[in-house]
Design an enzyme around this catalytic site. Structure first.
Site, PDB file in Angstrom:
ATOM      1  CD  GLU A  30       4.805  -7.231  12.773  1.00 50.03           C
ATOM      2  OE1 GLU A  30       3.283  -6.989  11.830  1.00 50.03           O
ATOM      3  OE2 GLU A  30       5.510  -7.076  12.347  1.00 50.03           O
ATOM      4  CE  LYS A 164      13.598  -8.170   5.305  1.00 50.96           C
ATOM      5  NZ  LYS A 164      12.321  -8.087   6.333  1.00 50.96           N
TER       6      LYS A 164
HETATM    7  N1  PSU Z   1       9.543  -5.186   7.778  1.00 54.30           N
HETATM    8  C1  PSU Z   1       9.889  -6.365   8.111  1.00 54.30           C
HETATM    9  N2  PSU Z   1       9.100  -7.420   8.178  1.00 54.30           N
HETATM   10  C2  PSU Z   1       7.652  -7.110   8.065  1.00 54.30           C
HETATM   11  C3  PSU Z   1       7.334  -5.745   7.943  1.00 54.30           C
HETATM   12  C4  PSU Z   1       7.985  -4.706   7.693  1.00 54.30           C
HETATM   13  O1  PSU Z   1      11.079  -6.843   7.734  1.00 54.30           O
HETATM   14  O2  PSU Z   1       6.727  -8.158   8.192  1.00 54.30           O
HETATM   15  C5  PSU Z   1       5.833  -5.448   7.967  1.00 54.30           C
HETATM   16  C6  PSU Z   1       5.275  -4.971   9.319  1.00 54.30           C
HETATM   17  O3  PSU Z   1       4.138  -5.550   9.648  1.00 54.30           O
HETATM   18  C7  PSU Z   1       5.491  -3.353   9.289  1.00 54.30           C
HETATM   19  C8  PSU Z   1       4.548  -3.315   7.797  1.00 54.30           C
HETATM   20  O4  PSU Z   1       4.690  -2.898  10.198  1.00 54.30           O
HETATM   21  O5  PSU Z   1       5.528  -4.416   7.162  1.00 54.30           O
HETATM   22  C9  PSU Z   1       4.899  -2.075   7.303  1.00 54.30           C
HETATM   23  O6  PSU Z   1       4.334  -1.795   5.775  1.00 54.30           O
HETATM   24  P1  PSU Z   1       4.576  -0.361   5.299  1.00 54.30           P
HETATM   25  O7  PSU Z   1       5.935  -0.486   4.904  1.00 54.30           O
HETATM   26  O8  PSU Z   1       3.541  -0.749   4.059  1.00 54.30           O
HETATM   27  O9  PSU Z   1       3.883   0.622   6.335  1.00 54.30           O
END
Ligand code: PSU
Ligand code: MN
Length: 313
Positions: A30, A164
């Site tokens: 990603e 996390k």
């Molecule tokens: N969690 C992490 N590192 C990240 C992300 C999430 O520990 O870089 C990033 C990933 O790309 C994930 C996105 O798909 O954040 C999720 O964002 P949201 O919570 O807005 O859906």
């Protein structure tokens, strides 16, 4: 399998297309982690390192992103460094893809958007750091990442280091169950919590070798089951950060976000950046180690999935 649009808006790198056509292993990566998940220049260094780790383990890396309005599966070295240094890159989940393409913009793709595009290209294995999930306080703000919904829909195995603890992990696992997503611990029954190897939540399914994981993924494809799988790979023990220290830092980051009124798609990037600040950068080393570890496992699994499915009549 849905056919990719033929008008040039969806471009699979020729080397990756050839590998997929001949059943050679490919690992999707990603790019929101590059544009919004890590600071410059560690974001570029990590993206390059992760691609190299995948190659060293015998698979082709396919970093997925939107560049100047084109959905790209597989980036050149120049495209990767351009993406990492752009200050104007958007964060695109699946719902943002059409808008980003229409204005010919550049964006990092989240786990959700990357899964969708990987599945469309025919890639079966995807490595990332952590997934989005159910945020703390979701019973009030309904903040549930689209990553969890996409896991229920796009048939890609996602290898991560758990979620996390900026998230509500029990609720995240409940939503994955509702979405019909198998969650498999690698070498463990404990769901890992990114910086620590155990969130306190127990998983029913466990695999201990890349071959066992590949057999499970191949069975999912042979049965034509919809949706993805989540493989939870605990970070290497030497890089684990003390849970009590991280809990306090995460609680502070979550409180800071609330007092600044930060929510929606800005919340996860804010929390990730704040944790790096509050740990004086120490969390970055753990983050890099775990992504590397996930990329290595993903490449080994992808190689065995390719063999398993080639042997399917
Ligand atoms: N969690 C992490 N590192 C990240 C992300 C999430 O520990 O870089 C990033 C990933 O790309 C994930 C996105 O798909 O954040 C999720 O964002 P949201 O919570 O807005 O859906
Ligand atoms: Mn959200």
């Amino acid at each position: 399998m849905p056919q990719p649009p033929a008008d040039g808006l969806f471009q699979v790198d020729p080397e990756i297309a050839a590998a997929l056509a001949t059943g050679r292993p490919v690992v999707a990566l990603e790019s929101t982690i590059i544009t919004h998940g890590m600071p410059w220049p560690e974001n570029l260094q990590t993206a390059q390192l992760v691609e190299q780790v995948v190659r060293n383990a015998g698979a082709l890396p396919a970093t997925i992103a939107v560049l100047d309005g084109v959905l790209r599966v597989g980036l050149t070295a120049a495209q990767l460094s351009d993406l990492a240094s752009r200050k104007d890159a958007a964060k695109a989940s699946r719902r943002d893809l059409a808008a980003v393409v229409a204005r010919k913009a550049t964006a990092g793709t989240t786990v959700a958007a990357t899964m969708f595009l990987a599945a469309r290209a025919g890639i079966k294995v995807f490595a990332t750091g952590g997934i989005g999930g159910v945020h703390r306080g979701a019973e009030g703000n309904f903040d549930i990442s689209a990553d969890l919904i996409e896991l229920g829909q796009s048939r890609v195995a996602v290898i991560c280091a758990g979620a996390k603890s900026i998230l509500d992990i029990p609720k995240t696992l409940e939503v994955l169950e509702t979405q019909g997503v198998a969650v498999i611990g690698y070498g463990t029954h404990a769901f890992p919590a990114f910086y620590s190897s155990d969130s306190g939540e127990t998983l029913e399914h466990r695999c201990d070798t890349p071959g066992e994981l590949a057999a499970l993924i191949a069975a999912h494809h042979r049965l034509d089951l919809p949706g993805g799988m989540l493989i939870a790979n605990p970070l290497p023990a030497a890089h684990a950060l003390p849970r009590s220290e991280m809990d306090a830092i995460i609680a502070r980051a979550v409180a800071d976000a609330a007092s600044l009124g930060i929510g929606g798609k800005a919340l996860t990037p804010y929390l990730l950046g704040r944790i790096v600040e509050l740990t004086g950068g120490r969390s970055l080393a753990a983050n890099i180690a775990l992504i590397r570890n996930n990329a290595d496992l993903a490449a080994r699994v992808a190689a065995r999935v390719a063999v398993e499915l080639a042997n399917t009549p």
